[in-house]
Design a protein around this motif. Structure first.
Motif, PDB file in Angstrom:
ATOM      1  N   GLU A 258       0.930  -1.192  -0.135  1.00 60.90           N
ATOM      2  CA  GLU A 258      -0.093  -0.129   0.091  1.00 60.90           C
ATOM      3  C   GLU A 258       0.743   1.188   0.040  1.00 60.90           C
ATOM      4  O   GLU A 258       0.495   2.403  -0.463  1.00 60.90           O
ATOM      5  CB  GLU A 258      -0.856  -0.064   0.976  1.00 60.90           C
ATOM      6  CG  GLU A 258      -1.993  -1.097   1.245  1.00 60.90           C
ATOM      7  CD  GLU A 258      -2.986  -1.109   0.094  1.00 60.90           C
ATOM      8  OE1 GLU A 258      -3.147   0.249  -0.307  1.00 60.90           O
ATOM      9  OE2 GLU A 258      -3.183  -2.114  -0.414  1.00 60.90           O
ATOM     10  N   ASP A 287      -3.941  -2.067  -8.295  1.00 57.78           N
ATOM     11  CA  ASP A 287      -4.439  -2.800  -7.404  1.00 57.78           C
ATOM     12  C   ASP A 287      -6.199  -2.761  -7.374  1.00 57.78           C
ATOM     13  O   ASP A 287      -6.655  -3.091  -6.344  1.00 57.78           O
ATOM     14  CB  ASP A 287      -4.018  -2.414  -6.002  1.00 57.78           C
ATOM     15  CG  ASP A 287      -4.047  -1.047  -5.543  1.00 57.78           C
ATOM     16  OD1 ASP A 287      -4.250  -0.399  -6.664  1.00 57.78           O
ATOM     17  OD2 ASP A 287      -4.024  -0.602  -4.448  1.00 57.78           O
ATOM     18  N   TRP A 302      -6.278   6.022  -4.055  1.00 57.19           N
ATOM     19  CA  TRP A 302      -5.190   5.571  -3.186  1.00 57.19           C
ATOM     20  C   TRP A 302      -5.244   6.403  -1.838  1.00 57.19           C
ATOM     21  O   TRP A 302      -4.581   7.375  -1.668  1.00 57.19           O
ATOM     22  CB  TRP A 302      -4.019   5.926  -3.792  1.00 57.19           C
ATOM     23  CG  TRP A 302      -3.471   5.012  -5.056  1.00 57.19           C
ATOM     24  CD1 TRP A 302      -3.804   3.714  -5.065  1.00 57.19           C
ATOM     25  CD2 TRP A 302      -3.038   5.730  -6.236  1.00 57.19           C
ATOM     26  NE1 TRP A 302      -3.609   3.164  -6.234  1.00 57.19           N
ATOM     27  CE2 TRP A 302      -3.115   4.496  -7.207  1.00 57.19           C
ATOM     28  CE3 TRP A 302      -2.563   6.882  -6.736  1.00 57.19           C
ATOM     29  CZ2 TRP A 302      -2.412   4.322  -8.361  1.00 57.19           C
ATOM     30  CZ3 TRP A 302      -2.217   6.877  -8.153  1.00 57.19           C
ATOM     31  CH2 TRP A 302      -2.067   5.849  -8.893  1.00 57.19           C
TER      32      TRP A 302
END
Length: 340
Positions: A258, A287, A302
């Motif tokens: 992440e 992702d 994000w």
């Protein structure tokens, strides 16, 4: 050209400069009355990015390529710029411009430092004409020029802007022991602001090597605590599909995936219209299984990324990009006609 980037093989050694009369070099004090603010901006851009073409400079700072060539030719006569034209196997190349010693002296005098402190080397500057990385360097510049020139507007007429464009050289100086992006950028849209690292791919290296760079970005995020997205730009949709597989295999094995947001896009997904831009709806987060997003819409994908700088009530920044403040603002307004 953004949707169909050049290949390095299309370029050969620089074409010799035609024998034309050129004024004798002048000292920097004589340039005070000749150089406009835009001229000085051009000198700074060439020092930052090593080489720019007439077409790129026209896109960034002039109403037309003809006016850009006229002014750049005059700056060449002043001795602050040098030029070359690569020999192509098909078609003809635009004039390529680099910073001359007199131009570097102007920048050093502005900053009150020496040429050594400025980091200018005439030999290294001219070496770009023969570099195998010339096409790649110009491709990155094409990417940012298109993003700057064709920034979209929202329904209220507010236009997006490129607020920062740092060169590969600057990025390596700041983060080269960990990560080596091709550029760092800040893109401000009325709805969001995105700081990003650009990886510009011409399919000239293996995808395993491209994916391996994620380890460096992971370590940079861990060391600095700043999460900055990585944007991979490739020439074709097939290259993108293969790149996403390689990237995902590496990305999911990172200590903290992440902390390394990644999105990909392919140049051939752009429409053939001349006003196309990397800001268009061509981006796909690594992702996320979503539709293609516009550049500013990536910010919604994000939530863990570090937000851009915020200016407080006293005019200070609570956070700035890793390595320093944003530099290289857009060019100043167009000067009067007598300066063309």
């Amino acid at each position: 050209m953004l949707s169909r980037p050049d290949r390095q093989a299309d370029h050969r050694k620089p074409r010799p400069e035609p024998r034309t009369a050129r004024a004798r070099p002048v000292d920097t004090t004589a340039l005070v009355a000749r150089l406009t603010e835009r001229d000085r901006w051009i000198l700074r851009m060439l020092h930052e990015h090593r080489v720019l073409t007439t077409n790129q400079l026209a896109t960034l700072a002039f109403p037309s390529p003809a006016l850009a060539l006229r002014r750049m030719t005059r700056l060449h006569r002043y001795g602050v710029l040098e030029r070359f034209r690569p020999l192509r196997t098909r078609g003809s190349a635009p004039v390529h411009w680099v910073l001359a010693p007199a131009g570097a002296a102007v920048l050093a005098a502005e900053a009150g430092i020496s040429l050594r402190e400025l980091g200018y080397s005439h030999q290294r500057t001219l070496a770009i004409a023969h570099s195998l990385q010339l096409t790649h360097t110009l491709g990155v510049s094409d990417w940012f020029a298109a993003l700057t020139a064709h920034a979209p507007r929202d329904e209220r007429g507010q236009q997006a802007q490129v607020q920062a464009w740092w060169s590969q050289t600057r990025c390596q100086r700041l983060w080269g022991d960990l990560a080596r992006p091709d550029a760092f950028g800040r893109y401000t849209h009325p709805e969001a602001t995105l700081d990003f690292f650009l990886e510009y791919d011409l399919a000239s290296t293996t995808l395993t090597r491209v994916a391996a760079k994620l380890h460096g970005y992971s370590e940079l995020a861990r060391t600095t605590g700043v999460i900055t997205p990585v944007l991979l730009w490739v020439p074709t949709a097939l290259r993108e599909a293969n790149a996403r597989e390689a990237l995902h295999r590496t990305w999911e094995r990172l200590p903290d995936p992440e902390a390394v947001p990644v999105a990909t896009a392919a140049a051939e997904l752009l429409s053939p219209r001349p006003e196309t831009s990397p800001a268009d709806q061509v981006w796909l987060p690594l992702d996320h299984d979503t539709d293609r997003l516009r550049l500013h819409e990536l910010t919604t994908a994000w939530p863990a990324r570090t937000p851009p700088a915020v200016v407080d009530a006293h005019g200070g920044q609570t956070w700035a990009p890793v390595g320093g403040l944003v530099v290289l603002a857009p060019p100043p307004p167009t000067p009067p006609l007598e300066f063309w």
